[in-house]
Design an enzyme around this catalytic site. Sequence first.
Site, short mmCIF file in Angstrom:
data_model
loop_
_atom_site.label_atom_id
_atom_site.label_comp_id
_atom_site.label_asym_id
_atom_site.label_seq_id
_atom_site.Cartn_x
_atom_site.Cartn_y
_atom_site.Cartn_z
CE1 TYR A 98 -19.29 21.81 -9.05
CE2 TYR A 98 -21.22 23.33 -8.03
CZ TYR A 98 -20.80 22.20 -9.62
OH TYR A 98 -21.58 22.43 -10.42
CD GLU A 150 -3.01 -1.38 2.89
OE1 GLU A 150 -4.58 -0.91 2.29
OE2 GLU A 150 -2.02 -1.08 3.87
CE LYS A 155 -6.48 0.61 1.85
NZ LYS A 155 -5.81 1.54 3.14
CD GLU A 193 -9.12 5.59 10.43
OE1 GLU A 193 -9.81 4.98 11.11
OE2 GLU A 193 -7.73 5.27 9.91
#
Length: 134
Positions: free
Chosen positions: A60, A28, A106, A80
């Site tokens: 946006y 990862e 993910k 997080e």
Amino acid sequence: MDKTMNHLDRIFIKDLLVRGIVGIKPDERANRQDILVNATFWADTRAPGASDAIEDTVNYRSAAKAMIAHIETAKPNLVEKLAADLVYLCFESDPRIEAVELSVEKPGAVRFSRSVGLTIYRTRAEVMGQTEQE
């Protein structure tokens, strides 16, 4: 949702898919993976609804560009941390955003699941501090 947000409208970015590094496993850390973001901004849209003027509304596009750039360059260990960073960037992108609900996923991170992630909800006051509200 905070009861004080009941008078606000929701602007959303749905299924923003960006490739980046997030995770703790060696693969990862070395290989980019799909990261899926959904964001909802609580803001008062009465002024732009009446004026039809772009300068009166939340941009946006600016928030999305900031999130994309961060996902592509930051390499947090935890989802997080990435979510917290993205919420901060959303508030930084436009002072009219009063609250943000944001999910980071993910896809395919856990075998037999479509996606794994989390959703957080933060107000401007708790993220940016009270002085920004005044």
